[in-house]
Design a protein around this motif. Sequence first.
Motif, PDB file in Angstrom:
ATOM      1  N   GLY B  58       0.831  -1.194   0.000  1.00 38.55           N
ATOM      2  CA  GLY B  58       0.000   0.000   0.000  1.00 38.55           C
ATOM      3  C   GLY B  58       0.865   1.243   0.000  1.00 38.55           C
ATOM      4  N   ASP B  59       0.431   2.251   0.720  1.00 37.18           N
ATOM      5  CA  ASP B  59       1.153   3.527   0.721  1.00 37.18           C
ATOM      6  C   ASP B  59       2.316   3.573   1.706  1.00 37.18           C
ATOM      7  OD1 ASP B  59      -2.023   5.199   0.286  1.00 37.18           O
ATOM      8  OD2 ASP B  59      -0.560   4.561  -1.218  1.00 37.18           O
ATOM      9  N   ILE B  60       2.242   2.775   2.767  1.00 36.63           N
ATOM     10  CA  ILE B  60       3.285   2.846   3.811  1.00 36.63           C
ATOM     11  C   ILE B  60       3.727   1.443   4.237  1.00 36.63           C
ATOM     12  CG2 ILE B  60       2.701   5.137   4.712  1.00 36.63           C
ATOM     13  CD1 ILE B  60       1.079   3.619   6.917  1.00 36.63           C
ATOM     14  N   PRO B  61       4.316   0.657   3.345  1.00 34.67           N
ATOM     15  CA  PRO B  61       4.667  -0.727   3.697  1.00 34.67           C
ATOM     16  C   PRO B  61       5.971  -0.881   4.484  1.00 34.67           C
ATOM     17  CG  PRO B  61       5.302  -0.252   1.443  1.00 34.67           C
ATOM     18  CD  PRO B  61       4.606   0.985   1.967  1.00 34.67           C
ATOM     19  N   GLU B  62       6.744   0.194   4.571  1.00 32.91           N
ATOM     20  CA  GLU B  62       8.081   0.057   5.176  1.00 32.91           C
ATOM     21  C   GLU B  62       7.971  -0.356   6.642  1.00 32.91           C
ATOM     22  OE1 GLU B  62       7.916   2.541   1.721  1.00 32.91           O
ATOM     23  OE2 GLU B  62       6.974   2.882   3.675  1.00 32.91           O
ATOM     24  N   GLY B  63       8.743  -1.372   6.986  1.00 32.71           N
ATOM     25  CA  GLY B  63       8.766  -1.855   8.360  1.00 32.71           C
ATOM     26  C   GLY B  63       7.723  -2.926   8.641  1.00 32.71           C
ATOM     27  N   TYR B  64       6.935  -3.243   7.624  1.00 37.92           N
ATOM     28  CA  TYR B  64       5.870  -4.233   7.772  1.00 37.92           C
ATOM     29  C   TYR B  64       5.995  -5.326   6.716  1.00 37.92           C
ATOM     30  CZ  TYR B  64       3.598  -0.317  10.216  1.00 37.92           C
ATOM     31  OH  TYR B  64       3.308   0.728  11.053  1.00 37.92           O
ATOM     32  N   SER B  65       5.448  -6.481   7.042  1.00 38.78           N
ATOM     33  CA  SER B  65       5.227  -7.513   6.041  1.00 38.78           C
ATOM     34  C   SER B  65       3.883  -8.169   6.360  1.00 38.78           C
ATOM     35  CB  SER B  65       6.357  -8.543   6.035  1.00 38.78           C
ATOM     36  OG  SER B  65       6.420  -9.213   7.282  1.00 38.78           O
ATOM     37  N   VAL B  66       3.410  -9.010   5.440  1.00 38.53           N
ATOM     38  CA  VAL B  66       2.119  -9.659   5.644  1.00 38.53           C
ATOM     39  C   VAL B  66       2.211 -11.117   5.221  1.00 38.53           C
ATOM     40  CG1 VAL B  66       0.642  -7.608   5.431  1.00 38.53           C
ATOM     41  CG2 VAL B  66       1.317  -8.892   3.378  1.00 38.53           C
ATOM     42  N   SER B  67       1.218 -11.864   5.673  1.00 33.25           N
ATOM     43  CA  SER B  67       1.129 -13.276   5.320  1.00 33.25           C
ATOM     44  C   SER B  67      -0.328 -13.639   5.124  1.00 33.25           C
ATOM     45  CB  SER B  67       1.737 -14.131   6.438  1.00 33.25           C
ATOM     46  OG  SER B  67       1.500 -15.501   6.213  1.00 33.25           O
ATOM     47  N   ARG B  68      -0.604 -14.337   4.031  1.00 32.65           N
ATOM     48  CA  ARG B  68      -1.963 -14.836   3.806  1.00 32.65           C
ATOM     49  C   ARG B  68      -1.860 -16.266   3.274  1.00 32.65           C
ATOM     50  NH1 ARG B  68      -6.967 -12.206   0.561  1.00 32.65           N
ATOM     51  NH2 ARG B  68      -8.616 -13.373   1.623  1.00 32.65           N
ATOM     52  N   GLU B  69      -1.836 -17.184   4.218  1.00 33.96           N
ATOM     53  CA  GLU B  69      -1.737 -18.606   3.885  1.00 33.96           C
ATOM     54  C   GLU B  69      -3.109 -19.227   3.671  1.00 33.96           C
ATOM     55  OE1 GLU B  69       1.115 -20.286   3.309  1.00 33.96           O
ATOM     56  OE2 GLU B  69       2.095 -18.338   3.499  1.00 33.96           O
ATOM     57  N   LYS B  70      -4.128 -18.642   4.302  1.00 27.58           N
ATOM     58  CA  LYS B  70      -5.499 -19.114   4.142  1.00 27.58           C
ATOM     59  C   LYS B  70      -6.375 -17.930   3.784  1.00 27.58           C
ATOM     60  CE  LYS B  70      -5.213 -23.003   7.339  1.00 27.58           C
ATOM     61  NZ  LYS B  70      -5.810 -23.665   8.529  1.00 27.58           N
ATOM     62  N   LYS B  71      -7.451 -18.212   3.078  1.00 29.83           N
ATOM     63  CA  LYS B  71      -8.311 -17.142   2.582  1.00 29.83           C
ATOM     64  C   LYS B  71      -8.870 -16.288   3.710  1.00 29.83           C
ATOM     65  CE  LYS B  71     -12.128 -16.494  -0.669  1.00 29.83           C
ATOM     66  NZ  LYS B  71     -13.139 -17.201  -1.504  1.00 29.83           N
ATOM     67  N   GLU B  72      -9.177 -16.892   4.835  1.00 28.47           N
ATOM     68  CA  GLU B  72      -9.859 -16.165   5.896  1.00 28.47           C
ATOM     69  C   GLU B  72      -8.913 -15.399   6.827  1.00 28.47           C
ATOM     70  OE1 GLU B  72      -9.776 -19.424   5.541  1.00 28.47           O
ATOM     71  OE2 GLU B  72      -9.319 -20.436   7.448  1.00 28.47           O
ATOM     72  N   ARG B  73      -7.619 -15.600   6.700  1.00 32.42           N
ATOM     73  CA  ARG B  73      -6.680 -15.036   7.670  1.00 32.42           C
ATOM     74  C   ARG B  73      -5.626 -14.180   6.972  1.00 32.42           C
ATOM     75  NH1 ARG B  73      -5.449 -16.605  12.907  1.00 32.42           N
ATOM     76  NH2 ARG B  73      -6.901 -18.338  12.657  1.00 32.42           N
ATOM     77  N   PHE B  74      -5.426 -12.971   7.522  1.00 29.65           N
ATOM     78  CA  PHE B  74      -4.434 -12.046   6.963  1.00 29.65           C
ATOM     79  C   PHE B  74      -3.651 -11.472   8.129  1.00 29.65           C
ATOM     80  CE2 PHE B  74      -2.382  -9.790   3.843  1.00 29.65           C
ATOM     81  CZ  PHE B  74      -2.703  -8.453   3.679  1.00 29.65           C
ATOM     82  N   SER B  75      -2.371 -11.766   8.173  1.00 30.84           N
ATOM     83  CA  SER B  75      -1.531 -11.362   9.297  1.00 30.84           C
ATOM     84  C   SER B  75      -0.626 -10.206   8.908  1.00 30.84           C
ATOM     85  CB  SER B  75      -0.678 -12.542   9.765  1.00 30.84           C
ATOM     86  OG  SER B  75      -1.491 -13.637  10.111  1.00 30.84           O
ATOM     87  N   LEU B  76      -0.503  -9.270   9.823  1.00 28.67           N
ATOM     88  CA  LEU B  76       0.437  -8.150   9.664  1.00 28.67           C
ATOM     89  C   LEU B  76       1.604  -8.384  10.600  1.00 28.67           C
ATOM     90  CD1 LEU B  76       0.950  -5.281   8.402  1.00 28.67           C
ATOM     91  CD2 LEU B  76      -0.086  -4.364  10.487  1.00 28.67           C
ATOM     92  N   ILE B  77       2.809  -8.260  10.082  1.00 25.79           N
ATOM     93  CA  ILE B  77       4.017  -8.544  10.850  1.00 25.79           C
ATOM     94  C   ILE B  77       4.892  -7.302  10.914  1.00 25.79           C
ATOM     95  CG2 ILE B  77       6.049 -10.040  11.040  1.00 25.79           C
ATOM     96  CD1 ILE B  77       4.333 -11.918   9.031  1.00 25.79           C
ATOM     97  N   LEU B  78       5.237  -6.932  12.139  1.00 25.94           N
ATOM     98  CA  LEU B  78       6.215  -5.875  12.346  1.00 25.94           C
ATOM     99  C   LEU B  78       7.529  -6.585  12.632  1.00 25.94           C
ATOM    100  CD1 LEU B  78       3.342  -4.680  13.050  1.00 25.94           C
ATOM    101  CD2 LEU B  78       4.591  -3.025  14.465  1.00 25.94           C
ATOM    102  N   GLU B  79       8.446  -6.525  11.695  1.00 25.58           N
ATOM    103  CA  GLU B  79       9.671  -7.324  11.783  1.00 25.58           C
ATOM    104  C   GLU B  79      10.512  -6.935  13.009  1.00 25.58           C
ATOM    105  OE1 GLU B  79      10.329  -9.879   9.982  1.00 25.58           O
ATOM    106  OE2 GLU B  79       8.780  -9.674   8.450  1.00 25.58           O
ATOM    107  N   SER B  80      10.603  -5.649  13.271  1.00 19.94           N
ATOM    108  CA  SER B  80      11.344  -5.151  14.435  1.00 19.94           C
ATOM    109  C   SER B  80      10.643  -3.871  14.886  1.00 19.94           C
ATOM    110  CB  SER B  80      12.801  -4.873  14.044  1.00 19.94           C
ATOM    111  OG  SER B  80      13.511  -4.322  15.140  1.00 19.94           O
ATOM    112  N   ALA B  81       9.768  -4.034  15.859  1.00 20.10           N
ATOM    113  CA  ALA B  81       8.884  -2.924  16.232  1.00 20.10           C
ATOM    114  C   ALA B  81       9.668  -1.679  16.649  1.00 20.10           C
ATOM    115  CB  ALA B  81       7.964  -3.364  17.360  1.00 20.10           C
TER     116      ALA B  81
END
Lengths: 112, 117
Positions: B58-81
């Motif tokens: 999106g517009d501000i992805p820096e410092g974040y990643s995401v994971s979507r292994e299943k259709k119903e679940r979307f995880s946001l990951i802060l690699e180093s908060a």
Amino acid sequence: DQQVKQNSPSLSVQEGRISILNCDYTNSMFDYFLWYKKYPAEGPTFLISISSIKDKNEDGRFTVFLNKSAKHLSLHIVPSQPGDSAVYFCAASVRGDNDMRFGAGTRLTVKP
Amino acid sequence: DVKVTQSSRYLVKRTGEKVFLECVQDMDHENMFWYRQDPGLGLRLIYFSYDVKMKEKGDIPEGYSVSREKKERFSLILESASTNQTSMYLCASSQPTGGGSGVYGYTFGSGTRLTVV
């Protein structure tokens, strides 16, 4: 660079009067516009929308006006009620892009 | 009643920690989104996903990643908060609305208020 702007962070109106919330956008590709309402500790909920082929859409007490030449839209609430007190977000998207852009929000307070 | 559920309402994490924010929707929606809400800035799009294992910045992805292994679940990951990631995080899902309009209505979760100390 914010593509959707709400320049008034807050608005206070008396119960029964009209509330007018404004929104400006910069991306001329936007062709669908929505208003969301957000109460504290809750996610935003969809309120009303308008596509670029229209200049007005009405739903009960809520009316959205779109002025494409000015890249401006407004939400009118009449009559305003205390339960309308919330933060209102303007949003826009390019149909099919599916990634909506939101404004900063306007906090509306309706006083009894 | 359709639902988007975010696993935590409030979270406090330390600088440098890896943080996972979870979002689950029960509407069989294809599209899922992560936004952050900050005063004066509104909702800013971090990442979104159109399908399982797909992700778009999106517009501000820096410092974040995401994971979507299943259709119903979307995880946001802060690699180093970091402290500038202290914010309200909102997950949303969508599906094309009716009438062939191509309009996408979003359903939001209640949000996770993350504080990084």
